[in-house]
Write a protein that holds these residues in place. Structure first.
Motif, PDB file in Angstrom:
ATOM      1  N   GLU A 202      27.688 -16.885   1.875  1.00  0.00           N
ATOM      2  CA  GLU A 202      28.758 -16.010   2.343  1.00  0.00           C
ATOM      3  C   GLU A 202      28.224 -14.629   2.712  1.00  0.00           C
ATOM      4  OE1 GLU A 202      32.507 -14.501   3.328  1.00  0.00           O
ATOM      5  OE2 GLU A 202      31.876 -16.578   2.969  1.00  0.00           O
ATOM      6  N   TYR A 203      27.299 -14.116   1.890  1.00  0.00           N
ATOM      7  CA  TYR A 203      26.806 -12.754   2.121  1.00  0.00           C
ATOM      8  C   TYR A 203      25.421 -12.613   1.511  1.00  0.00           C
ATOM      9  CZ  TYR A 203      27.851  -7.887   3.366  1.00  0.00           C
ATOM     10  OH  TYR A 203      27.878  -6.652   3.977  1.00  0.00           O
ATOM     11  N   ASP A 204      24.414 -12.513   2.373  1.00  0.00           N
ATOM     12  CA  ASP A 204      23.034 -12.395   1.937  1.00  0.00           C
ATOM     13  C   ASP A 204      22.703 -10.910   1.775  1.00  0.00           C
ATOM     14  OD1 ASP A 204      20.337 -12.403   1.501  1.00  0.00           O
ATOM     15  OD2 ASP A 204      19.808 -13.580   3.268  1.00  0.00           O
ATOM     16  N   ALA A 205      22.628 -10.444   0.522  1.00  0.00           N
ATOM     17  CA  ALA A 205      22.421  -9.031   0.248  1.00  0.00           C
ATOM     18  C   ALA A 205      21.051  -8.526   0.679  1.00  0.00           C
ATOM     19  CB  ALA A 205      22.629  -8.750  -1.240  1.00  0.00           C
ATOM     20  N   SER A 206      20.113  -9.431   0.963  1.00  0.00           N
ATOM     21  CA  SER A 206      18.779  -9.008   1.403  1.00  0.00           C
ATOM     22  C   SER A 206      18.679  -8.881   2.916  1.00  0.00           C
ATOM     23  CB  SER A 206      17.730 -10.006   0.900  1.00  0.00           C
ATOM     24  OG  SER A 206      17.892 -11.270   1.542  1.00  0.00           O
ATOM     25  N   ASN A 207      19.709  -9.308   3.623  1.00  0.00           N
ATOM     26  CA  ASN A 207      19.699  -9.281   5.089  1.00  0.00           C
ATOM     27  C   ASN A 207      20.233  -7.933   5.571  1.00  0.00           C
ATOM     28  OD1 ASN A 207      20.021  -9.658   7.843  1.00  0.00           O
ATOM     29  ND2 ASN A 207      20.783 -11.763   7.637  1.00  0.00           N
ATOM     30  N   ARG A 208      19.345  -6.957   5.648  1.00  0.00           N
ATOM     31  CA  ARG A 208      19.766  -5.603   5.973  1.00  0.00           C
ATOM     32  C   ARG A 208      20.403  -5.486   7.363  1.00  0.00           C
ATOM     33  NH1 ARG A 208      17.753  -1.543   2.711  1.00  0.00           N
ATOM     34  NH2 ARG A 208      17.492  -0.110   4.450  1.00  0.00           N
ATOM     35  N   PRO A 209      19.861  -6.104   8.410  1.00  0.00           N
ATOM     36  CA  PRO A 209      20.531  -6.011   9.714  1.00  0.00           C
ATOM     37  C   PRO A 209      21.954  -6.563   9.672  1.00  0.00           C
ATOM     38  CG  PRO A 209      18.290  -6.783   9.997  1.00  0.00           C
ATOM     39  CD  PRO A 209      18.552  -6.786   8.515  1.00  0.00           C
ATOM     40  N   PHE A 210      22.160  -7.668   8.942  1.00  0.00           N
ATOM     41  CA  PHE A 210      23.496  -8.250   8.820  1.00  0.00           C
ATOM     42  C   PHE A 210      24.435  -7.290   8.094  1.00  0.00           C
ATOM     43  CE2 PHE A 210      26.381 -10.755   6.030  1.00  0.00           C
ATOM     44  CZ  PHE A 210      27.194 -11.297   7.011  1.00  0.00           C
ATOM     45  N   ILE A 211      23.952  -6.699   6.992  1.00  0.00           N
ATOM     46  CA  ILE A 211      24.780  -5.781   6.213  1.00  0.00           C
ATOM     47  C   ILE A 211      25.203  -4.584   7.056  1.00  0.00           C
ATOM     48  CG2 ILE A 211      24.745  -4.154   4.276  1.00  0.00           C
ATOM     49  CD1 ILE A 211      22.919  -6.225   2.846  1.00  0.00           C
ATOM     50  N   TRP A 212      24.251  -3.950   7.735  1.00  0.00           N
ATOM     51  CA  TRP A 212      24.579  -2.767   8.533  1.00  0.00           C
ATOM     52  C   TRP A 212      25.451  -3.133   9.740  1.00  0.00           C
ATOM     53  CZ3 TRP A 212      21.251  -1.313   4.863  1.00  0.00           C
ATOM     54  CH2 TRP A 212      21.245   0.026   4.470  1.00  0.00           C
ATOM     55  N   SER A 213      25.314  -4.362  10.229  1.00  0.00           N
ATOM     56  CA  SER A 213      26.138  -4.759  11.379  1.00  0.00           C
ATOM     57  C   SER A 213      27.609  -4.852  11.008  1.00  0.00           C
ATOM     58  CB  SER A 213      25.665  -6.108  11.924  1.00  0.00           C
ATOM     59  OG  SER A 213      26.060  -7.191  11.076  1.00  0.00           O
ATOM     60  N   LEU A 214      27.905  -5.046   9.718  1.00  0.00           N
ATOM     61  CA  LEU A 214      29.294  -5.170   9.276  1.00  0.00           C
ATOM     62  C   LEU A 214      29.816  -3.914   8.590  1.00  0.00           C
ATOM     63  CD1 LEU A 214      29.391  -8.825   7.884  1.00  0.00           C
ATOM     64  CD2 LEU A 214      30.278  -7.988  10.059  1.00  0.00           C
ATOM     65  N   THR A 215      28.965  -3.242   7.806  1.00  0.00           N
ATOM     66  CA  THR A 215      29.443  -2.086   7.037  1.00  0.00           C
ATOM     67  C   THR A 215      28.758  -0.789   7.415  1.00  0.00           C
ATOM     68  OG1 THR A 215      27.845  -2.451   5.234  1.00  0.00           O
ATOM     69  CG2 THR A 215      29.982  -3.575   5.062  1.00  0.00           C
TER      70      THR A 215
END
Length: 288
Positions: A202-215
């Motif tokens: 659901e949410y990979d906390a190590s995937n920094r590009p993914f995290i910044w793309s959403l939050t």
């Protein structure tokens, strides 16, 4: 090199990163030169009484710097959270410093002194070691923001990668205006919490590009959850604060549009993983 390119290089060399400054330096940099006056500074030794009981070294200002001065010649108070201390978490003392500063600013306004406020938010939310005391402090901050914004704008700034999460994410949403940078993050639950509760699929906390793309700051601005998107430059942020204060109180606080935002969430298709483009499309509908 063209003149435009040369100007861009010159500007880059002359810029000063806001993210790299500590909380005290950030507050000083945003206030008019020579007007900085800190309240309850480290020499007052107002520290958390709870951290030593758990074997944690305290910080003399409990990770919160409160300063009075002027912005563009007008009375102002800045509360800056130090993200490097306990992840910028809110405990009893630091939270009381922020809430008290906002409450006194509201009292100033009732007495004819038009004091405005800036919150520099680098925080993971409540300090787990202080639990309910931290939650109570955050609730007091939220109430104080709502009270003060009836008189003067309250501007939140989220600049660094610590971001703004938890109950303080709600406080950010209550601000009259919210300013973010590309490095910023804004949310309710942090990535690690989401991964822990919902799983890595659901949410990979190590995937920094993914995290910044959403939050990240750019996405939050594009989604209408932040009012200004600025570069990591101290002068740019100071200029944006001056512009927003000159603009005055918004006609309608973002928090009063809760029904519109709730409808956006109701329209989301949770059967598939939303990506950044889908979130933007969801939030960029008719905002009436």
């Amino acid at each position: 090199m063209t003149d435009a390119s040369a100007n861009n290089v010159t500007r880059l060399l002359q810029s000063r990163s806001f993210v790299e400054l500590g909380a005290r330096e950030r507050a000083r940099a945003l206030l008019d030169a020579g007007s900085f006056r800190e309240l309850l500074d480290p020499f007052d030794r107002v520290t958390s009484p709870w951290l030593p009981k758990q074997g944690i070294v305290t910080q003399a200002d409990d990770g919160v710097v409160v300063a009075k001065g002027t912005i563009d010649g007008q009375p102002a108070v800045i509360a800056a959270i130090e993200g490097a201390f306990q992840g910028g978490s809110m405990g009893e003392v630091g939270g009381a410093k922020i809430a008290g500063a906002l409450e006194l600013a509201a009292e100033d306004n009732r007495n004819g002194i038009p004091t405005r406020a800036v919150l520099l938010l680098e925080t993971g939310g409540v300090r787990l070691q202080e639990a309910n005391l931290g939650l109570a402090a955050i609730a007091e901050i939220q109430a104080a923001i709502v009270e003060l914004r009836e008189h003067q704008p309250v501007i939140g700034v989220v600049a660094g990668s610590v971001g703004c999460f938890g109950g303080m994410g709600i406080a950010a949403g209550l601000c009259s205006y919210l300013v973010v940078t590309r490095e910023a993050r804004l949310g309710l639950n942090g990535p690690q919490v989401i991964e822990q509760e919902a799983g890595i699929d659901e949410y990979d906390a190590s995937n920094r590009p993914f995290i910044w793309s959403l939050t990240g700051g750019e996405q939050r601005h594009a989604s209408g959850l932040a009012d200004s998107y600025v570069a990591d430059d101290t002068d740019d942020i100071r200029s944006e604060l001056q512009r927003l204060f000159a603009q005055g109180k918004p006609a309608q606080p973002r928090s009063s549009r809760h029904a519109w935002f709730l409808q956006r969430l109701a329209d989301a298709d949770t059967r598939t993983q939303l990506d950044a483009a889908a979130v933007r499309a969801l939030y960029q509908g008719d905002a009436q």
